[in-house]
Write a protein that holds these residues in place. Structure first.
Motif, short mmCIF file in Angstrom:
data_model
loop_
_atom_site.label_atom_id
_atom_site.label_comp_id
_atom_site.label_asym_id
_atom_site.label_seq_id
_atom_site.Cartn_x
_atom_site.Cartn_y
_atom_site.Cartn_z
N SER A 379 19.88 47.67 -5.10
CA SER A 379 19.25 46.60 -6.13
C SER A 379 20.31 47.49 -7.44
CB SER A 379 18.05 47.01 -6.51
OG SER A 379 17.75 48.49 -6.87
N SER A 380 20.07 46.21 -8.51
CA SER A 380 20.95 46.60 -9.73
C SER A 380 20.09 46.10 -10.65
CB SER A 380 22.26 45.49 -9.73
OG SER A 380 22.85 45.87 -10.91
N THR A 381 19.97 46.83 -11.86
CA THR A 381 18.86 46.44 -13.08
C THR A 381 19.70 46.81 -14.24
OG1 THR A 381 18.02 48.86 -12.94
CG2 THR A 381 16.82 47.17 -11.72
N GLY A 382 19.39 46.15 -15.41
CA GLY A 382 19.88 46.58 -16.56
C GLY A 382 19.38 45.66 -17.56
N TYR A 383 19.63 45.86 -18.95
CA TYR A 383 19.19 45.37 -19.99
C TYR A 383 20.28 45.08 -21.36
CZ TYR A 383 18.47 49.74 -22.39
OH TYR A 383 18.73 51.16 -22.70
N ASP A 384 19.93 44.10 -21.96
CA ASP A 384 20.97 43.91 -23.28
C ASP A 384 19.90 43.89 -24.32
OD1 ASP A 384 23.58 43.67 -22.06
OD2 ASP A 384 23.01 41.64 -21.39
N VAL A 385 20.24 44.64 -25.35
CA VAL A 385 19.46 44.30 -26.86
C VAL A 385 20.68 44.19 -27.88
CG1 VAL A 385 17.84 45.38 -28.23
CG2 VAL A 385 17.43 45.79 -25.72
N GLY A 386 20.56 43.16 -28.52
CA GLY A 386 21.63 43.03 -29.27
C GLY A 386 21.49 42.06 -30.56
N ILE A 387 22.61 41.58 -31.27
CA ILE A 387 22.53 40.77 -32.21
C ILE A 387 23.91 39.67 -32.12
CG2 ILE A 387 23.66 42.50 -33.81
CD1 ILE A 387 22.60 41.11 -36.17
N ARG A 388 23.60 38.48 -32.31
CA ARG A 388 24.67 37.38 -32.31
C ARG A 388 24.78 36.65 -33.67
NH1 ARG A 388 23.18 32.04 -31.01
NH2 ARG A 388 22.66 32.50 -33.15
N HIS A 389 26.12 36.53 -34.05
CA HIS A 389 26.23 36.02 -35.23
C HIS A 389 27.53 34.97 -34.85
CE1 HIS A 389 26.58 35.43 -39.61
NE2 HIS A 389 28.04 35.55 -39.66
N VAL A 390 27.22 33.66 -35.42
CA VAL A 390 28.12 32.65 -35.36
C VAL A 390 28.70 32.34 -36.60
CG1 VAL A 390 28.33 30.18 -34.80
CG2 VAL A 390 26.93 31.52 -33.54
N PHE A 391 29.85 32.28 -36.94
CA PHE A 391 30.55 31.85 -38.14
C PHE A 391 31.45 30.51 -37.95
CE2 PHE A 391 34.69 33.69 -37.14
CZ PHE A 391 34.42 34.62 -36.56
#
Lengths: 391, 391, 391
Positions: A379-391
């Motif tokens: 098995s493979s587990t994971g997470y992302d917690v982040g911020i995205r900014h478009v310009f």
């Protein structure tokens, strides 16, 4: 030259964790993991320059130069870690008859994998067929399904797009040159594998969108190998279909993707191949949904990849060996602080069976022997917690 | 810092084909060829940033950062395939006395090769002396004429430009440092060839333009090699003259370029070199014309390169061996869709004699033995069909 | 995406000369030197893109992508010579509680070395502790003080900055991930040095500014090495304090920086290390001043680095061997042609004693035997004369 360039881009930073667990037949588990501050958990970070010029009579010329970047280190995605317009680098001439586009661009067959993916091909929740197509499967050594170097994009391409006003119908075709050196007489061609036909791509995509519905089919052939003197050419044939339907309260996503590796022989094929030895494949499926919640969006996906004919045994009598399979469940939430800035979090888990080895990211599975017993990818587990900014 | 930057650039995409034919003495022909979607068939693709600041009293400061790019793949032209300001990277201080410019810039000697070329040094029609200077000739191994690493541009340079208001006269000089590590006492200098003087460039260009006439002469010396302990220094000396005259109905172009490789000895030269062993050269000539046709422009060029002293035999008694020679005929048409966007097509053919091996592009000539007979470079043909967009 | 990007940058070109003199015990001097047209003698050349978005309620999102460049050759500073956002590559979320910043950024401990340096960490006059931290000292092979890969900046970092309105108090902390691959069970970790803990950085900086005074302290730990199975971790611990005071007629600068290399043992340390074998260090100090003169600025600095415990002998009984020491005197003048454009000149001299080998730039000291006697690093002198343009 009067400047008429639009600069644009995305900077997306995430804290990510990945843990990839393999197990020996005796149940001993080995986990490889990593934690870090990465880029592009929601949208790929990039910097681009584009512009269009009105040529009159409905015609226009335009260019698009878009470079990927890793904002965790500042590195670019060119061969040597510098910025390069690897994401898109095109010049276009468009008019009432449609658009001609030259350069490096997305392949038509990739689009369905992206538009039908609530995670838009980024982060731990990404469509599994994208993972399988970008990397080699475990059976690769034994004639297994093989990753496609022109899966996502192709350089040296000529594309044509239908004009936009066709009552909901849209479409595109693309041909990408491999730019090989040819020899005449052919007998003088150097005996270097993958120098004559590998690198070519040809494909197309056609769709229909009306109101809440969007459906498209795509097909393509990517030439991934050749041996001039053996007279062989290896390709990956892809066809896929994607559907999205927006019920306002919830938007549904679905895709099926069929990928098959084939080897053609210009002479009579040698005996062992008569049993279909050369057509291992990987078929992907995805169902997903997004649910708007105020300024936020819940995203959920089930996606799987089933390999076939990757075991030599199955190429003689299909069904003798169990086929590898990967299944992923992903759940995420995006909180829009504005149209340009969003916070996001995603968790995902993959279960691999029968030797499949796809991961949500991070280090490779541990597959060296432990006390004489070899762990297989689990098995493979994971997470992302982040911020995205478009310009 | 208040931004005052101008972004500018060119995206130029072409479909190109090249075929390079060599022949054995027995008349067996071998052709190498390639077809592809390339960049810069009419003008080199680039992305740049530049600006000037008025300092008062007629003085100004300015910068110019210009990166080459291959829009067929999105790659940059830095060492590792990333973007770098390899085309021009300068800072200037200018006033009534002229301009001081530091950084990486075109060499003065290159300008004549470009301004006298109706194909402005791009695509299959390019001035042959540019081709000969950028690549090694076949005789290079046997003390032949050698390509010039500082032919087109030089890094680490200091340049001076005359002010613009001199009644039609203009001019510039440039010195480029090689930035070598020096050792004192000199006897401790490591015995590494090309570490002490190679890399230097010094040159200048002076011209006069009035009405339809533009004429300029340039001269320069590029240090291409040295051996500290042997006391040798090798240079390429260049002088050239370019004339253009615009008769409105037709504009004429002409250039002559003299390039000579010399080796200087700080001690008495060894015997074999007393015969002029060390001065192989390549002289280029070009005549061309452009004819405006409505929104289009017809371009036609004859250009040749004659090598001399590249055969060891000729360095003892000149004229004993025939000198290599390349001749090119190129014809093109540019159709301007607007001031910024143009479609273009060019065809060109080179005939090589006596061992010259210049091509219009594509793979190298085939020169391995075929049935015991070695083919020699013969002709090279090719075309570009493309679109150029300036922004 | 509506574009709201600010382009900014610096182009700084200098003519520089460096001469580095080593001497044998018998007084034979060997000098290595170089002269060239370089970049960044006053301020590092760069090109950047940045923007902020007002999110309402005092909150904002922002990004900053800043690439270093060498304008003498046009090269970028990415791994392969291409442009990369190696100087800073961050995304921020800020509000009344301060700012969270992710990506590649300056370390807190570096700031004091820069703000207390009248030469702002550039050119031949640069703070000596910056020189010592960026390069290995001569004793490095024998457990000496070692350069710090995260001295200036760290990738994969998460930073927090106090809000600006705290009555003159300011501060920041930073943690940078090493993103190592972990193995569970740990016994399966590959025996590859510096793969488990090396690369981490943690640090902070706190200061107070009011009127003419600015004072700040910073501390940090950079993990520079590890051996998983030996149970060792090597770090550089840094703390420093910087003060500047602006008397209008003259502005004074002062800094002290303490840098110590330590190795921790998870098991009982082997015998030789019981004597403090593992704590070589380098302590830097700087006093300087700037004096405004009309549109110009005089800059003068004395800066030194004292190494300690770099000789194995001193690690048994301190004081047995003399400690290496470098001292620098630098004097410069900046002439501002405008707020954006300045001419500058700097001269500097370093005296090295007891084996210290710091230079103001240019080639390494010559340290191979001459007639059986090995020269040791002695003095380094150099100058920059150049122009800096900000856009």
């Amino acid at each position: 030259a009067q400047s008429s360039v639009t600069m644009f881009g995305v900077v997306d930073a995430t804290l990510s964790h990945y843990a990839n667990r393999s197990e020996t037949p005796l149940g001993v588990a080995v986990t490889t993991s990593s934690t870090g501050q990465n880029s592009g958990g929601y949208a790929s970070s990039r910097l681009g320059f584009r512009g269009t010029e009105d040529l009159g009579g409905g015609a226009a010329a335009g260019f698009w130069l878009e470079a990927g970047l890793l904002n965790d280190s500042g590195a670019g995605l060119g061969a040597g870690g510098g910025l390069a317009f690897n994401r898109r680098s095109t010049i276009s001439l468009s008019g009432v008859l449609g658009e001609i586009r030259l350069g490096r661009d997305y392949t038509p067959t990739f689009w369905n994998d992206a538009v039908a993916d609530p995670f838009t091909s980024n982060g731990v929740g990404i469509n599994l067929i994208a993972t399988a197509s970008g990397f080699n499967s475990p059976g690769q050594v034994a004639n297994g399904f093989q990753g496609n170097p022109n899966y996502l994009r192709a350089s040296n391409s000529v594309g044509y797009f239908l004009p936009p006003n066709l009552g909901g119908f849209y479409g595109q075709v693309m041909y990408a040159f491999n730019e090989a050196n040819k020899y005449d007489p052919g007998g003088l061609t150097p005996d270097v594998p993958n120098s004559q036909r590998a690198g070519r791509y040809v494909g197309g995509r056609f769709g229909y969108t009306k109101g809440p519905l969007d459906v498209a089919v795509a097909g393509g052939r990517s030439t991934i190998g050749d041996k001039f003197f053996a007279g062989t050419t290896s390709v990956i044939d892809i066809w896929n279909v994607a559907v999205t339907y927006d019920f306002d309260l919830v938007k549904l996503f679905g895709e099926y993707s069929n990928n098959k590796t084939k080897t053609f022989f210009s002479a009579i094929p040698p005996l062992p191949n008569a049993f279909g030895f050369t057509s291992p494949g990987a078929n992907g499926a995805l169902i997903g949904a997004t649910v708007p919640v105020g300024p936020g969006l819940i995203r959920v996906v089930y996606t799987e990849v089933k390999y076939n004919n990757v075991a030599a045994l199955n190429q003689v009598i299909p069904g003798l060996a169990p086929n590898p399979k990967s299944e992923k469940l992903a759940l995420g939430y995006v909180h829009n602080l504005s149209k340009r800035t969003a916070l996001y979090g995603t968790v995902a888990r993959i279960d691999n069976t029968n030797g499949a080895d796809l991961t949500v990211g991070g280090p490779a599975f541990y597959t060296k022997a432990v006390n004489g017993s070899v762990p297989v990818p689990h098995s493979s587990t994971g997470y992302d917690v982040g911020i995205r900014h478009v310009f």
